[in-house]
Write an enzyme that holds these catalytic residues in place. Structure first.
Site, PDB file in Angstrom:
ATOM      1  CE  LYS A  50       3.987   2.447   9.764  1.00  0.00           C
ATOM      2  NZ  LYS A  50       4.272   3.711  10.480  1.00  0.00           N
ATOM      3  CB  THR A  93       3.974  19.418   5.713  1.00  0.00           C
ATOM      4  OG1 THR A  93       4.084  18.017   5.926  1.00  0.00           O
ATOM      5  CG2 THR A  93       3.984  19.716   4.225  1.00  0.00           C
ATOM      6  CG  LEU A 120      -1.917  -1.126   1.354  1.00  0.00           C
ATOM      7  CD1 LEU A 120      -2.580  -1.102   2.723  1.00  0.00           C
ATOM      8  CD2 LEU A 120      -2.963  -1.053   0.258  1.00  0.00           C
ATOM      9  CE  LYS A 128       1.774  15.359   5.325  1.00  0.00           C
ATOM     10  NZ  LYS A 128       3.128  15.454   4.760  1.00  0.00           N
ATOM     11  CG  ASP A 143       3.552  15.863   9.053  1.00  0.00           C
ATOM     12  OD1 ASP A 143       3.530  17.008   8.544  1.00  0.00           O
ATOM     13  OD2 ASP A 143       3.855  14.854   8.406  1.00  0.00           O
ATOM     14  CG  ASP A 170       2.314   9.838   9.056  1.00  0.00           C
ATOM     15  OD1 ASP A 170       3.133   9.550   9.943  1.00  0.00           O
ATOM     16  OD2 ASP A 170       2.628  10.060   7.887  1.00  0.00           O
ATOM     17  CE  LYS A 174       8.121  -3.063   0.254  1.00  0.00           C
ATOM     18  NZ  LYS A 174       8.578  -4.034  -0.745  1.00  0.00           N
ATOM     19  CB  VAL A 175       2.041   0.244   4.723  1.00  0.00           C
ATOM     20  CG1 VAL A 175       0.638  -0.091   5.221  1.00  0.00           C
ATOM     21  CG2 VAL A 175       2.745   1.148   5.728  1.00  0.00           C
ATOM     22  CG  ASN A 190      -0.309  12.697   7.506  1.00  0.00           C
ATOM     23  OD1 ASN A 190       0.046  11.813   6.736  1.00  0.00           O
ATOM     24  ND2 ASN A 190       0.542  13.528   8.076  1.00  0.00           N
TER      25      ASN A 190
END
Length: 468
Positions: free
Chosen positions: A55, A189, A32, A151, A149, A167, A39-40, A154
């Site tokens: 994850k 960000t 994903l 946004k 973070d 996240d 890696k998810v 997320n």
């Protein structure tokens, strides 16, 4: 989430095998997302039939890069949070070499996708998502957890359209607050970050999170960012001064609330408690209903414990089969690639709309698809590494955010139909967008179009010729 990439190499030999991998009671499926340390993957609980996201992190990489503290913090944070608007962490497992974090899987995509596809949201719809965001953030703060973070990327949506905050890789727990009562780590960000974070003089995590929520609300209602400059110093200048203008279509009460949230002075900025009491916010507001649970964090430390009882470790088991064909995508995974249960998004009609991943379908044989992608990517300056029906395309030149790296995989949906997924692993999303537009030109003979699409294209050509 902390994401990760894994390079693939070599070609496919006659003795190669492929198949499904089992970890404990979970069967692993498609990837994903990828990043630097993890890696998810999509997975299915074979006991309950429930779809989850896992994850997977490499213990050696985590130790080598001194990431143990951050990983423990992320897992601890996610375990502490039990809220309907926050992604749920179910369990943590470890093998001798890997860490597996089993999380809730949501199928509605990113909230950002809605804006990218449809443009700005209606004020009532934006308020609904903002209310859910504030609910989640307020709860996190009550547990001493700050996201840092926030946004639209997320913020995910489940199949019912319920907002889910994800996240927590940059989140801060209470023990990170210094003696002055402030946080001191610059992160987040740039377009969404509060001015006091940029100042690097310490900041209140709750007030900084609320600033980000204000930027998100503006983006939901406007369809663009309040602070945007190509030059980072010019961007920071605008943020420090809160130099932005609300569009004319914002209601007067929405404008007033946003200006109180995007106050560059944290001491006079509105608080979350005051936001919840605001008249604009309260319209149609429904407080969340959920049960409080006791959370045990013992297993978080045990996953890095080398003296751990081997009977508690999970083992990856591969159900092997000859790799004469690509991995077959089952119905659950097929649906997981779409938004909710709307399968029309699988067949990318608008080739121009590309985010961090895209896919197309083809009636060509899998070997031919792989060969055509390789032929098209080579002249564009990409090094190609193949592994069965997976490819990694590595850009030779460094771009805005380092080298652009793209992973590609061919799935068999039906005996005569394949789905090809291209996903940005590293690099800049806009550069990925340009790469895909150029690549799609060389894949015109490969991409399958439904008969009605071909007719529509012919009609469009005819219509445009009438106008000229």
């Amino acid at each position: 989430m902390v994401m990760a990439s894994k390079s693939t190499g070599g070609g496919r030999g006659s003795g190669d095998v492929s198949g499904r991998t089992r970890v404990g009671r979970y069967e692993l499926g498609r990837t994903l997302g990828e990043g630097t340390f993890a890696k998810v993957k999509f997975a299915k609980n074979m006991d309950t039939g429930e779809n989850v996201a896992i994850k997977i992190m490499d213990k050696e990489k985590v130790l080598k890069h001194k990431m143990v503290g951050q990983i423990k913090r992320e897992i601890s944070t996610m375990k502490l949070i039990r809220h309907p608007n926050v992604i749920r962490l179910y369990e943590v497992m470890a093998s001798k070499t890997k860490i597996y974090i089993v999380m809730e899987f949501v199928t509605g995509g990113e909230l950002f996708d809605k804006i990218a596809t449809r443009g700005r949201l209606r004020e009532d719809e934006a308020r609904k998502y903002f209310q859910q965001l504030i609910n989640a953030v307020d709860y996190c703060h009550s547990r001493g957890v700050y996201h840092r973070d926030l946004k639209p990327e997320n913020l995910l949506l489940d199949e019912k359209g319920l907002l889910k905050v994800s996240d927590f890789g940059l989140s801060a727990l209470p023990q990170q607050v210094r003696e002055d009562g402030l946080l001191h780590t610059t992160c987040g960000t740039p377009n969404y970050v509060a001015p006091e974070i940029i100042n690097n003089k310490g900041y209140d995590g709750a007030k900084a999170d609320l600033w980000s929520c204000g930027v998100i609300l503006f983006v939901l209602m406007a369809g663009y960012l309040p602070f945007e400059e190509s030059n980072i110093q010019a961007l920071y200048k605008k943020i420090f001064k809160a130099d932005f203008t609300c569009p004319a279509w914002f209601s007067a009460s929405a404008k007033k609330l946003i200006k109180r949230i995007l106050d560059p002075n944290p001491s006079t900025r509105i608080t979350i408690a005051e936001v919840i009491e605001n008249e604009w916010f309260k319209k149609g507001y429904k407080p969340p209903v959920f049960a409080q649970e006791e959370v045990n964090l013992d297993d978080v430390n045990s996953i890095f414990n080398e003296s751990q009882d081997s009977s508690n470790l999970v083992v990856e088991r591969r159900e092997e089969r000859p790799s004469a064909a690509p991995v077959t995508m089952n119905a659950f995974e097929l649906i997981s690639t779409s938004r909710g249960l709307n399968l029309s998004s699988l067949f990318e009609k608008q080739m121009g709309l590309v985010k961090r991943e895209t896919r197309f379908t083809s009636k060509c044989p899998a070997n031919e698809i792989i060969s055509k992608i390789e032929q098209a990517a080579g002249p564009m300056g990409f090094d190609v590494k193949k592994n069965n029906y997976k490819m990694k395309l590595q850009g030779e030149k460094s771009g805005r955010k380092g080298h652009l790296s793209i992973t590609t995989e061919v799935f068999e949906v039906a005996p005569s139909l394949h789905m090809v997924e291209l996903r940005k692993a590293t690099g800049d999303t806009l550069e990925f967008h340009k790469f895909y537009k150029n690549l799609s030109t060389g894949l015109k003979d490969v991409v399958w179009k439904a008969p009605d699409e071909e007719n529509n294209q012919e009609n469009n050509v005819a219509a445009s010729s009438l106008k000229t």
